[in-house]
Design a protein around this motif. Structure first.
Motif, PDB file in Angstrom:
ATOM      1  N   TYR A  57     -24.540  45.094   1.795  1.00 25.68           N
ATOM      2  CA  TYR A  57     -23.389  45.475   3.112  1.00 25.68           C
ATOM      3  C   TYR A  57     -21.764  45.067   2.652  1.00 25.68           C
ATOM      4  O   TYR A  57     -22.131  43.487   1.828  1.00 25.68           O
ATOM      5  CB  TYR A  57     -24.039  45.340   3.990  1.00 25.68           C
ATOM      6  N   PHE A  58     -20.947  45.652   2.598  1.00 23.83           N
ATOM      7  CA  PHE A  58     -19.767  45.135   2.151  1.00 23.83           C
ATOM      8  C   PHE A  58     -18.789  45.138   3.436  1.00 23.83           C
ATOM      9  O   PHE A  58     -18.973  46.188   4.714  1.00 23.83           O
ATOM     10  CB  PHE A  58     -19.381  46.332   1.531  1.00 23.83           C
ATOM     11  N   LEU A  59     -17.761  45.089   3.398  1.00 22.45           N
ATOM     12  CA  LEU A  59     -16.146  44.946   4.199  1.00 22.45           C
ATOM     13  C   LEU A  59     -14.870  45.174   3.470  1.00 22.45           C
ATOM     14  O   LEU A  59     -15.428  44.371   2.376  1.00 22.45           O
ATOM     15  CB  LEU A  59     -16.905  42.903   4.829  1.00 22.45           C
ATOM     16  N   LEU A  60     -14.399  46.273   4.726  1.00 23.68           N
ATOM     17  CA  LEU A  60     -13.457  46.857   3.294  1.00 23.68           C
ATOM     18  C   LEU A  60     -12.998  46.034   4.709  1.00 23.68           C
ATOM     19  O   LEU A  60     -11.958  46.503   5.504  1.00 23.68           O
ATOM     20  CB  LEU A  60     -13.787  48.139   4.274  1.00 23.68           C
ATOM     21  N   GLY A  61     -11.436  45.731   3.639  1.00 19.49           N
ATOM     22  CA  GLY A  61     -10.421  44.975   4.378  1.00 19.49           C
ATOM     23  C   GLY A  61      -8.974  45.805   5.085  1.00 19.49           C
ATOM     24  O   GLY A  61      -9.478  47.127   4.438  1.00 19.49           O
ATOM     25  N   CYS A  62      -9.171  45.737   6.648  1.00 18.22           N
ATOM     26  CA  CYS A  62      -8.271  46.210   7.102  1.00 18.22           C
ATOM     27  C   CYS A  62      -6.915  46.013   7.133  1.00 18.22           C
ATOM     28  O   CYS A  62      -5.805  46.733   8.006  1.00 18.22           O
ATOM     29  CB  CYS A  62      -8.681  46.952   8.742  1.00 18.22           C
ATOM     30  N   GLY A  63      -6.912  44.436   6.896  1.00 19.42           N
ATOM     31  CA  GLY A  63      -4.986  43.826   6.498  1.00 19.42           C
ATOM     32  C   GLY A  63      -5.249  43.114   7.904  1.00 19.42           C
ATOM     33  O   GLY A  63      -6.326  42.762   9.160  1.00 19.42           O
ATOM     34  N   ASN A  64      -3.926  42.995   8.925  1.00 17.40           N
ATOM     35  CA  ASN A  64      -3.771  42.066   9.702  1.00 17.40           C
ATOM     36  C   ASN A  64      -4.060  43.516  11.082  1.00 17.40           C
ATOM     37  O   ASN A  64      -2.490  43.557  11.581  1.00 17.40           O
ATOM     38  CB  ASN A  64      -2.339  41.507   9.759  1.00 17.40           C
ATOM     39  N   VAL A  65      -5.424  43.385  11.663  1.00 17.01           N
ATOM     40  CA  VAL A  65      -5.202  44.485  12.493  1.00 17.01           C
ATOM     41  C   VAL A  65      -6.016  43.818  13.621  1.00 17.01           C
ATOM     42  O   VAL A  65      -6.409  42.581  13.559  1.00 17.01           O
ATOM     43  CB  VAL A  65      -5.792  45.722  12.350  1.00 17.01           C
TER      44      VAL A  65
END
Length: 355
Positions: A319-327
């Protein structure tokens, strides 16, 4: 892919009620796929048989949350008090876009592929329903992958961990039954409210000393009047852990304090433990394989939870986490992200299918 995500964002539906979402997916496929498997009332599996030895499953979630959206965007939710506040619209968009690429011969997987659209991740039962449907057995899935958009990780970058990535959630309720009395004759009563407050204090004080765990009390109820000794108390809490050893230590502490107060004050204390699913533990070999596609390793796991962990108890996967930045955080009324990052998620899945 951004348009698919925005279309789906407008029609967020709650767990096990993803009927419009299912209709959208089927309309998008437009009879272009032969092998569509229904899972329960709203779940779907889309299978591509390329006559290969290995079958890879890519899974996304379909459900939304009972939250009123506060974003002022063109693709704002059209349903009252329902919102894709956890990014599942983006997860579905990645899979639908990838299916479209396969149908258009833009992507040619080297393995058979099962695309899994799972209902009800937010409420327990979705992954359990999928497993009970036998679809993973029927199509002999060898590996399973999923991802989640993730705030406060660098935008467009993908992260994971070997072994533990997300925690096990355990819910617990403590109900106390006492005896009411007028405050002027309080010695005739058994104060469930007082005992409950003291009990929770002692539980928190001791469990706070245990590393790699969280014990949180989120709800407390006691109904009565200001001049009456309370005869009722109910608290609801959650535990987050990464190992069964720590889980058992915490449950022993809670049990011990409940029994102590039960004996000391001679009243009924009922402890109910609900453990929904295990920690999400990735397959180390598959995580190592993903690193050559630009995936980065996290130093520490997160105390969030995901029912994808049930699949990993049955099939090797990651399982992977896809970065959204500062949200804004997940599950908030103004959560949103830059739809361009979904391309990175799709690229990872293409690489996993092509090697």
């Amino acid at each position: 892919m951004k348009k698919i995500r925005e279309d789906l964002h407008k029609i967020p539906e709650l767990s096990f009620k993803e009927y419009k979402t299912k209709e959208y997916i089927l309309s998008f496929l437009n009879n272009r796929v032969e092998n569509i498997i229904e899972i329960g009332d709203t779940g779907l599996g889309i299978y591509f048989d390329f006559k290969k030895e290995k079958t890879i499953c890519l899974r996304c979630e379909m459900d939304a949350l009972p939250i009123k959206e506060e974003n002022d965007v063109e693709y704002k939710s059209t349903l009252d008090n329902q919102m894709h506040a956890c990014g599942h619209d983006g997860h579905m968009a990645i899979l639908l876009s990838l299916i479209d690429d396969i149908l258009e011969n833009k992507v040619k997987p080297l393995h058979n592929v099962l695309f899994l659209f799972q209902p009800s991740e937010e409420v327990f039962g979705g992954s359990e329903l999928v497993i009970k449907s036998k679809i993973l057995d029927d199509y002999q899935v060898d590996e399973i992958y999923g991802l989640h958009v993730w705030p406060n990780l660098p935008e467009g970058e993908i992260f994971t961990r070997k072994k533990e990535l997300l925690s096990e959630p355990i819910e617990f309720d403590i109900e106390i039954k006492g005896k009411n009395a007028h405050v002027a004759s309080s010695f005739e009563g058994k104060d469930a409210l007082y005992v409950g407050v003291e009990l929770l204090h002692d539980i928190k004080k001791e469990t706070n000393l245990i590393d790699e765990s969280i014990v949180h009390i989120g709800e407390v109820y006691s109904y009565g009047q200001r001049n009456i000794v309370s005869d009722n108390f109910l608290s609801k809490g959650t535990i987050r852990v990464f190992s069964s050893n720590i889980k058992n230590r915490i449950l022993d502490i809670i049990n011990r304090w409940c029994n102590f107060y039960k004996r000391t004050f001679d009243l009924d204390i009922n402890l109910v433990i609900n453990s929904s699913y295990a920690p999400l533990i990735n397959n180390e070999e598959l995580v190592s394989k993903s690193l050559k596609y630009g995936v980065r390793l996290l130093k520490y796991p997160y105390f969030h939870s995901e029912d994808f962990s049930l699949y990993l108890q049955k099939i090797k996967g990651a399982y992977f986490l896809l970065g959204c930045g500062n949200v804004p955080p997940l599950h908030s009324s103004n959560f949103d992200f830059n739809g361009d990052i979904l391309n990175k998620g799709k690229e990872l899945f293409i690489n996993l299918l092509s090697n």
